[in-house]
Design a protein around this motif. Structure first.
Motif, PDB file in Angstrom:
ATOM      1  N   GLY A 102      31.276  50.302   7.107  1.00 62.87           N
ATOM      2  CA  GLY A 102      30.690  49.999   6.651  1.00 62.87           C
ATOM      3  C   GLY A 102      31.705  50.002   5.349  1.00 62.87           C
ATOM      4  O   GLY A 102      30.851  49.137   4.475  1.00 62.87           O
ATOM      5  N   TYR A 106      32.695  46.917   2.600  1.00 58.13           N
ATOM      6  CA  TYR A 106      31.647  47.007   1.622  1.00 58.13           C
ATOM      7  C   TYR A 106      32.881  47.374   0.397  1.00 58.13           C
ATOM      8  O   TYR A 106      32.827  45.653  -0.683  1.00 58.13           O
ATOM      9  N   THR A 118      27.774  42.965  -0.537  1.00 60.58           N
ATOM     10  CA  THR A 118      25.921  42.843   0.298  1.00 60.58           C
ATOM     11  C   THR A 118      26.431  43.577   2.248  1.00 60.58           C
ATOM     12  O   THR A 118      25.577  44.331   2.589  1.00 60.58           O
ATOM     13  N   PHE A 119      26.989  43.186   2.546  1.00 60.15           N
ATOM     14  CA  PHE A 119      26.590  42.866   4.069  1.00 60.15           C
ATOM     15  C   PHE A 119      27.484  44.246   4.256  1.00 60.15           C
ATOM     16  O   PHE A 119      27.464  44.952   5.068  1.00 60.15           O
ATOM     17  N   PHE A 121      27.378  47.042   2.695  1.00 61.45           N
ATOM     18  CA  PHE A 121      26.290  48.027   1.961  1.00 61.45           C
ATOM     19  C   PHE A 121      25.424  47.828   3.255  1.00 61.45           C
ATOM     20  O   PHE A 121      24.659  49.233   3.511  1.00 61.45           O
ATOM     21  N   TYR A 122      24.644  46.890   4.096  1.00 66.48           N
ATOM     22  CA  TYR A 122      24.219  47.395   5.381  1.00 66.48           C
ATOM     23  C   TYR A 122      24.770  48.273   5.978  1.00 66.48           C
ATOM     24  O   TYR A 122      24.365  48.432   7.192  1.00 66.48           O
ATOM     25  N   PHE A 125      24.473  52.045   4.520  1.00 67.10           N
ATOM     26  CA  PHE A 125      23.407  52.167   4.208  1.00 67.10           C
ATOM     27  C   PHE A 125      22.814  53.148   5.965  1.00 67.10           C
ATOM     28  O   PHE A 125      21.542  53.359   5.797  1.00 67.10           O
ATOM     29  N   LEU A 126      22.674  51.550   6.670  1.00 68.66           N
ATOM     30  CA  LEU A 126      21.859  52.247   7.657  1.00 68.66           C
ATOM     31  C   LEU A 126      21.956  52.974   8.455  1.00 68.66           C
ATOM     32  O   LEU A 126      21.218  53.771   9.054  1.00 68.66           O
TER      33      LEU A 126
END
Length: 148
Positions: A102, A106, A118-119, A121-122, A125-126
């Motif tokens: 990720g 990012y 943004t993509f 980030f998810y 982050f998850l």
């Protein structure tokens, strides 16, 4: 209680990958500063960078932010993969690997346009939330079994 076994090495490997990736983001930041002749202590918002075109200024600041964002989260991500890995080494390795992936997505997106981060980030982050959660659950189980 927990025991450190050979599977914990995967958590260690992921932590090393995070360090390498953060260092490479720092190299990207340094390269951008060199490319645009921005000397310390200017971090992209000082007098030297005021002389840049809008595009050059955005490129410089995106490179700096990619690195600084990683630096800001590195203590949380590394400590979480190492703590979670004590209790759930396989889970920590998978979540940590997803975090590294990720972060790559990012940084790649952010280097082109801030909106394209943004993509990634998810994707990082998850898994980070999962690593923190796994750490808390593992610690709670040890404390619960010791005191109750």
């Amino acid at each position: 209680m927990f025991q450190i076994g050979p599977t914990y090495a995967w958590s260690l490997l992921v932590a090393v990958a995070m360090n390498i990736q953060c260092t490479m983001a720092g190299v990207g930041s340094f390269s951008a500063r060199t490319k645009y002749n921005i000397e310390a202590p200017d971090m992209g918002t000082g007098r030297q960078s005021a002389k840049l075109s809008d595009k050059a200024w955005e490129d410089l600041n995106r490179a700096i932010r990619i690195h600084m964002n990683y630096v800001e989260q590195l203590p949380t991500s590394i400590s979480s993969v190492l703590i979670c890995g004590l209790f759930y080494p396989t889970l920590a390795a998978y979540l940590g690997g997803a975090y590294v992936l990720g972060r790559h997505i990012y940084g790649s997106g952010y280097s082109k346009d801030a909106a394209r981060r943004t993509f990634g980030f998810y994707i990082f982050f998850l898994p980070l939330i999962g690593l923190i959660g796994g750490s808390v659950v593992g610690i709670e189980k040890v404390l619960w079994s010791y005191y109750f």
